[in-house]
Scaffold this active site. Structure first.
Site, short mmCIF file in Angstrom:
data_model
loop_
_atom_site.label_atom_id
_atom_site.label_comp_id
_atom_site.label_asym_id
_atom_site.label_seq_id
_atom_site.Cartn_x
_atom_site.Cartn_y
_atom_site.Cartn_z
N LYS A 228 0.86 -1.16 0.05
CA LYS A 228 -0.25 -0.01 -0.02
C LYS A 228 0.72 1.22 0.14
O LYS A 228 1.97 1.22 0.49
CB LYS A 228 -1.02 -0.12 1.17
CG LYS A 228 -2.04 0.94 1.12
CD LYS A 228 -3.31 0.02 0.41
CE LYS A 228 -4.41 0.94 0.02
NZ LYS A 228 -5.67 -0.21 -0.37
N ASP B 264 -6.97 4.34 -4.49
CA ASP B 264 -7.61 4.11 -3.26
C ASP B 264 -8.19 5.34 -2.93
O ASP B 264 -8.76 6.20 -4.15
CB ASP B 264 -6.54 3.66 -2.18
CG ASP B 264 -7.34 3.09 -1.14
OD1 ASP B 264 -7.62 1.90 -0.94
OD2 ASP B 264 -7.44 3.83 0.03
N1 GLU Z 1 -7.28 -0.03 -3.01
C1 GLU Z 1 -7.88 -0.94 -3.42
C2 GLU Z 1 -7.97 -2.13 -2.29
O1 GLU Z 1 -7.95 -1.67 -1.41
C3 GLU Z 1 -7.53 -1.58 -4.84
C4 GLU Z 1 -6.15 -2.33 -4.85
C5 GLU Z 1 -5.57 -2.70 -6.11
O2 GLU Z 1 -6.23 -2.66 -7.04
O3 GLU Z 1 -4.39 -2.96 -6.24
O4 GLU Z 1 -8.05 -3.32 -2.36
#
Ligand code: GLU
Length: 452
Positions: A132, A172
């Site tokens: 992340k 996100d």
């Molecule tokens: N931010 C999204 C999550 O919390 C998607 C992450 C992504 O697609 O890599 O899963």
């Protein structure tokens, strides 16, 4: 299975050590506690995992990159923000996870999100590790050009840490198609390489159909799977939704497809409650309001007289059968959970990441509510990101039906894994099921590599 007293003691000891090693990281502690509470009995029963100290190793990120993002705003004032990429675990595939731009972003928040991502990604069955990233940058009120300069500057550092087989960021909170476009453009320029290094891209340059809808749709698919398992369905149910971003709007859309009645939406200013239900036309208004005009949800109540605006309030006081928290972490506390339970809620599926506090989760489980935790219920977004990576590697694009069909199958498989690992006494504990199923896959890969 180890006795519950012994389990509690191990959990306590483990958490004491984790908190000592990671002081002042409340969100991270919370995410680990939620996992460890349910995984510990399984861990204690599996000597090969204990011997290799998998839990201790898994709760330490592989690496954290922290950097400054310098940019100039439209008045010519120089700004400096903090940014991070937390590469948590790549045991089962290249690092994968979104970028969040929000003033509340701290290392603790990104560590909780990166940690959760490891297990969520494992549950999808696709080869993706967990990561992340993000910044404390506040995009609210910023012009397009300011957003562009910020994204370009951020990528000028981030590009050296990512790659299509190394780490693949996505969106996100605060990071949508526009931001992904700016970041992808800068990556391509710096590397002179056109590869699927980000997901959530525009359709013109390698994006996937259904990516935008995926998290919200997936959350409702998961709720539908939980209800189908007890011979029921979303049809005819009153549904309370928080948030009004991508996740919330497409959750509302799927509820409508299934014949349910969405009653609410919210933003940081408050909630709207529409007893007549949010229909297709009203939903289109919300999408335009939030995606194009970037306005406030209160405008909904000005436009539709059927609706009430609950200023400064979350929507949990509205009576419903299904609650879908789709806004942000810790938006639903113990009192909210009690109120929902008193009002007869039967299903909660988390569209956001860790929207329910630990106490709220315990209340739902004790009351026998079908509770779909984020790791399982919001895995649809990253699942379609994984499908976007597959399409990029194959240099093809699937049509919407193909992607949606695959998404539905993935959500069904995740539900089945939760049942397999979480069923006991004729009931399914989806928190335990999701945690143990995700943990087992990552742990087995870590064991295979030896001590690394
Ligand atoms: N931010 C999204 C999550 O919390 C998607 C992450 C992504 O697609 O890599 O899963």
């Amino acid at each position: 299975m180890a006795g519950s007293k012994a389990v509690q003691k191990e959990v306590k000891e483990f958490m004491t050590g984790l908190k000592r090693r990671n002081p002042h990281e409340g969100e991270f502690h919370q995410a680990v506690q939620e996992l460890v509470e349910t995984v510990m009995p399984y861990y204690l029963d599996h000597d090969q995992f204990r011997k290799w100290r998998i839990l201790e190793r898994m709760t330490e990120p592989d690496r954290v990159v922290m950097f400054r993002v310098t940019w100039s705003d439209d008045t010519g004032t120089i700004r400096a923000n903090k940014a991070w990429r937390v590469q948590f675990n790549n045991a089962i595939g290249p690092y994968k996870g979104g970028m969040r731009f929000h003033p509340s972003v701290t290392l603790s928040v990104l560590k909780f999100l990166g940690f959760e991502q490891c297990f969520k990604n494992a549950l999808t069955g696709l080869p993706m590790g967990g990561a992340k990233g993000g910044s404390n940058f506040n995009p609210k009120g910023r012009s397009d050009l300011e957003i562009m300069r910020f994204c370009h500057s951020l990528m000028t550092e981030l590009f050296r840490h990512i790659g299509e087989s190394k780490d693949v960021p996505a969106g996100d909170i605060g990071v949508g198609a526009r931001e992904i476009g700016y970041m992808f453009g800068q990556y391509k320029r710096l590397e002179n390489n056109f590869v699927g290094v980000l997901t959530g891209k525009g359709l013109e340059y390698g994006g996937s159909l259904i990516r935008k809808e995926a998290t919200g749709y997936g959350t409702v698919y998961f709720a539908q799977n939980m209800l189908n398992h007890i011979d029921d369905s979303v049809e005819g149910k009153d549904v309370v939704v928080s948030g009004s971003g991508n996740v919330a709007t497409y959750a509302i859309e799927k509820v409508l497809h299934y014949g349910g009645k969405p009653l609410t939406a919210s933003d940081s200013g408050g909630s709207i409650y529409d007893p007549d239900g949010i229909d297709e036309e009203k939903l289109e208004f919300i999408k335009q309001l939030k995606e194009v005009r970037r306005g406030r949800i209160s405008e909904y109540a000005e436009k539709y007289s059927s609706a009430k605006y609950l200023e400064g309030k979350r929507p949990w006081g509205v009576k419903c059968d299904i609650a879908l928290p789709c806004a942000t972490q810790n938006e639903l506390n113990a009192d909210d959970a009690k109120e929902l339970i008193d009002n007869g809620v039967r299903v909660v599926a988390e569209g956001a990441n860790m929207p329910s506090t630990l106490e709220a989760v315990h209340h739902f489980l004790d009351a026998g509510v079908l509770f779909g935790p984020a790791k399982a219920a919001n895995a649809g977004g990253v699942a379609v990101s994984g499908l976007e990576q597959s399409q990029n590697s194959l240099r093809i694009s699937w049509d919407a039906e193909e992607v949606d069909g695959r998404l539905q199958n993935i959500m069904k498989d995740i539900h089945a894994k939760c049942v397999k690992y979480g069923e006991g006494d004729g009931k399914v504990n989806y928190v335990a099921g999701a945690n143990i199923a995700g943990f087992e896959k990552v742990a087995a890969a870590m064991v295979a590599y030896g001590v690394v």
